[in-house]
Scaffold this active site. Structure first.
Site, mmCIF file in Angstrom:
data_model
loop_
_atom_site.group_PDB
_atom_site.id
_atom_site.type_symbol
_atom_site.label_atom_id
_atom_site.label_comp_id
_atom_site.label_asym_id
_atom_site.label_seq_id
_atom_site.Cartn_x
_atom_site.Cartn_y
_atom_site.Cartn_z
ATOM 1 N N GLU A 35 0.821 -1.216 0.000
ATOM 2 C CA GLU A 35 0.000 0.000 0.000
ATOM 3 C C GLU A 35 0.851 1.260 0.000
ATOM 4 O O GLU A 35 0.706 2.140 0.852
ATOM 5 C CB GLU A 35 -0.960 -0.026 1.200
ATOM 6 C CG GLU A 35 -1.989 -1.138 1.073
ATOM 7 C CD GLU A 35 -2.983 -1.174 2.218
ATOM 8 O OE1 GLU A 35 -4.180 -1.323 1.946
ATOM 9 O OE2 GLU A 35 -2.551 -1.054 3.387
ATOM 10 N N GLU B 299 -4.632 -9.663 -0.350
ATOM 11 C CA GLU B 299 -5.416 -9.588 0.883
ATOM 12 C C GLU B 299 -6.875 -9.799 0.509
ATOM 13 O O GLU B 299 -7.379 -9.160 -0.429
ATOM 14 C CB GLU B 299 -5.251 -8.233 1.584
ATOM 15 C CG GLU B 299 -3.851 -7.968 2.111
ATOM 16 C CD GLU B 299 -3.698 -6.592 2.752
ATOM 17 O OE1 GLU B 299 -4.739 -5.990 3.118
ATOM 18 O OE2 GLU B 299 -2.551 -6.121 2.871
#
Length: 730
Positions: free
Chosen positions: A179, A246
């Site tokens: 991220e 994820e």
């Protein structure tokens, strides 16, 4: 330095067969031969590559059945030791995981050695995350971006990881971090990684936000996209393997709909699997305000601002107690799919490398939940094959409901589990419903009613039922002088609510579905009637639920003492969906021993019940209180045929359904659970609360901040519904 040497007939390394060889490195003097240092090392031989947009290991397609794992302990914080690592690796292997993403930093070296030895694939991730610089929108402050000032630090972190971990067989993929948006610096990091190690692919998810440097990654990696969104990519000429780095956000009571993701592997060769978020709750052991040892999360240390419970999203609780979500994960991550029928079982071996020779096959035959026959045999089946195993010479012919359960269990002790450990199971159920037993009804002369001014009483030889004529509520239920209605205010009442889970809060269920909370608390009786027939009596109460919605509770009390409770809902336009459809009942706390025939043994929901099995199970209200750090909906069981709730003397209540129903037995009402932010805030236990539902909506789990349970696991309120169970005193 590097050395190239050919090794004839080397056994390849894989998670299923982690073959390792002993390498000894000796540093000695060129002139004298004196030995200065000897370093032993365990190495494995394997080849990882991407061909035709498909991830391959040793030439076979590979699917990650993974989890994101933080290094964490409730007692030690981030400073875990070898003991926790060994516990974790054994747990992962016992529960059918084959991969871990080291979110979001390289782990301690001991972890890599354990993964080499036990057989766990690793995505090794660079210590990089800059989510805070762009989560409100990427701009000139987003890091590391294209700013050349950050390039040396970015490259240094990647180089340190690769140089330290490159000789571990378990490391299959390098990751550029987590991220951190996109940009040139991350692209240069990926180039440096490939220059240092051209034998492994490189992963980075942030490219999906910033496509300028698409070549940063060898995967189309996304997080928290739905299974349908993944399928859309895979059906439109995928340029890369698709990876859920994820998915299935495991915050609180979650992981509903997980099967939708795991089914992708059977439909699309380019699907490389995924990594559940995440492994363990990040909560710390502390002494709570009542002086008890407990687990604390954000805000409990007066830390503000805080993300509060947002780090409690693990498959394990912080003390390493497995959560009930593991029942589903273990089943859906099985390497072997077992599909029994009335004569035998089809086994589909999905493993690319294991023939299952370490297992034996066991089967058990149940009649109405009671075991009647069992058997076992050896097992060995080539990788990636299907085979039918006949177990009986002809179809089984038994009365009642028949269940055939087939299991694969370890033949011998292994590094990670003891002999007899179950690795996979499958069930088949047929004949529809349990066999009916004839019941003798007392003579009609033993049955009478007492129609008073305020109450309507129904009496038999050994029971009595009393209804309030104003509210229609059952205010007393007695057998042999024992009262089962703990409080007239908590008697049988329509219920449409559940204590919100974090996923519910994420889509604002409390606001959007609030109609059904008030309907559960304050439904207004608008019509009450009673009628006596020859050997039964009937009480009917109609409730105004507000907003144009109505439901009816119909009690039919027979001379045998059985009470059929039927709930009918007429449907209303323009209202939200319901969290649940059924009714609740509180009985005295002494009735705490629960036996039921349904799906278990752990809690399960309509979108998280693939890993549950049909059987006879025993539990208690206290055990059903799953220790989620924030009290919430828990303890539900689906597919219930019947249940008995007894006290220590064996007296109690039996519940039977016209059709399988859902049931929870807890020490608290849904409203009491909802009102507590910590477990220690719950009131003292004074009752046993039964929630008897035709259906409760699923728990969801695509994410915990916006997504609802999938439509097929929700309960529309615009149509008619009816539900009936029978209560019998024991």
């Amino acid at each position: 330095f590097s050395v190239d040497s050919a090794l004839a007939d080397a056994l390849p390394w894989s998670a299923e067969r982690p073959h390792l060889y002993s390498l000894r490195l000796t540093l000695c003097s060129r002139e004298t031969g004196s030995v200065y240092e000897i370093v032993p090392y365990r190495v494995g031989f394997r080849r990882v590559e991407i061909k035709n947009q498909t991830l391959l290991l040793n030439g076979k397609r590979l699917v990650f059945r993974g989890v994101n794992r933080h290094e964490f302990s409730a007692e030690k914080g981030r400073a875990i030791g070898r003991e926790e690592m060994e516990w974790d690796i054994r747990f992962l292997k016992r529960n059918n995981f084959n991969a871990v993403r080291t979110s979001h930093y390289p782990n301690q070296s001991d972890w890599y050695e354990l993964c080499d030895s036990y057989g766990i694939y690793l995505i090794d991730e660079t210590n990089l995350e800059t989510h805070g610089t762009w989560h409100m929108g990427a701009d000139e402050n987003t890091l590391p971006g294209d700013d050349p000032a950050w390039l040396p630090a970015v490259l240094n972190r990647a180089e340190a990881m690769v140089e330290r971990d490159k000789n571990h067989a378990s490391v299959l993929v390098w990751s550029c971090g987590n991220e951190s948006w996109g940009g040139r610096n991350l692209y240069e990091m990926s180039r440096r990684i490939r220059a240092l190690d051209p034998t492994r692919p490189v992963h980075y998810e942030g490219v999906c936000h910033d496509r300028r440097y698409q070549d940063t990654t060898d995967f189309e990696s996304r997080m928290y996209t739905t299974a349908a969104q993944a399928a859309e990519y895979l059906e439109n000429k995928p340029a890369m393997p698709y990876l859920h780095c994820e998915y299935s956000h495991a915050m609180g009571n979650s992981c509903g709909g997980l099967f939708k993701y795991t089914e992708l592997a059977g439909r699309y060769p380019q699907y490389a699997g995924g990594f559940i978020w995440d492994y363990i709750d990040q909560a710390l052991s502390y002494t709570n305000p009542l002086g008890q040892r407990d687990l604390a999360f954000g805000g409990d240390f007066d830390d503000r601002p805080s993300n509060y419970c947002f780090c409690t999203d693990g498959l394990l609780f912080a003390d390493r107690t497995p959560s009930p979500k593991m029942q589903e994960v273990k089943f859906l991550y099985q390497d072997f799919r077992l599909e029994p029928d009335r004569r035998g079982v089809t086994v589909r071996n999905k493993s690319p490398f294991s023939d299952g020779g370490e297992y034996r096959m066991e089967w058990l035959l149940f009649q109405d939940g009671v075991p009647v026959k069992k058997g076992e045999s050896g097992f060995c089946q080539p990788p990636l094959s299907s085979r039918y195993y006949p177990l009986f010479p002809q179809e089984i012919d038994l009365e009642g409901e028949v269940t055939l359960e087939v299991r694969l269990v370890l033949r011998e002790d292994t590094l990670y589990a003891e002999k007899g450990h179950e690795a996979a199971f499958g069930q088949a159920v047929w004949n529809g419903c349990p066999g009916k037993k004839e019941k003798k009804l007392p003579a009609p002369s033993a049955f009478r009613v007492a129609d008073g001014d305020d109450t309507y009483g129904i009496h038999g030889d050994d029971f009595s039922v009393l209804f309030c004529k104003t509210t229609g509520r059952m205010v007393s239920l007695k057998s042999a002088g024992r009262e089962f209605i703990g409080s007239p205010l908590r008697t049988v009442a329509p219920n449409f609510w559940r204590a919100p889970t974090p996923n519910d809060e994420g889509f604002q269920m409390e606001f959007k579905y609030s109609t059904w909370k008030t309907a559960s608390l304050y439904g207004k009786p608008v019509g009450v009637s009673f009628e006596k027939r020859e050997a039964q009596a009937e009480a009917v109460t109609k409730y105004d639920l507000g907003n144009g919605a109505f439901c009816t509770l119909r009690y039919t009390v027979s001379a045998s003492g059985e009470i059929a409770v039927r709930e009918e809902y007429q449907g209303a336009a323009g209202l939200s969906e319901m969290p649940a459809f059924g009714f609740s009942l509180s009985i005295p706390a002494e009735y705490r021993f629960v036996e039921y025939y349904g799906l278990g043994p752990e809690e399960n929901y309509i979108d998280r019940c693939r890993g549950a099995r049909l059987g006879l199970f025993q539990t208690t209200p206290e055990r059903n209180m799953t220790p989620y750090l924030i009290p919430q909906e828990c303890g539900n069981r689906t597919g219930v045929r019947w249940a008995c709730i007894r006290n220590g003397q064996g007296h109690g209540l039996r519940i039977e359904g016209e059709h399988p129903f859902e049931l929870s037995v807890l020490p608290y009402t849904s409203h009491e659970l909802e009102n507590a932010c910590h477990r220690y805030e719950l009131p003292p236990v004074s009752k046993t609360v039964l929630c008897i539902n035709q259906k409760q909506m699923g728990v969801g789990g695509d994410d915990s901040w916006k997504s609802m349970p999938h439509p097929e696991f929700r309960i529309p309120s615009d149509g008619k519904m009816a539900f009936q169970v029978t209560l019998r005193l024991l």
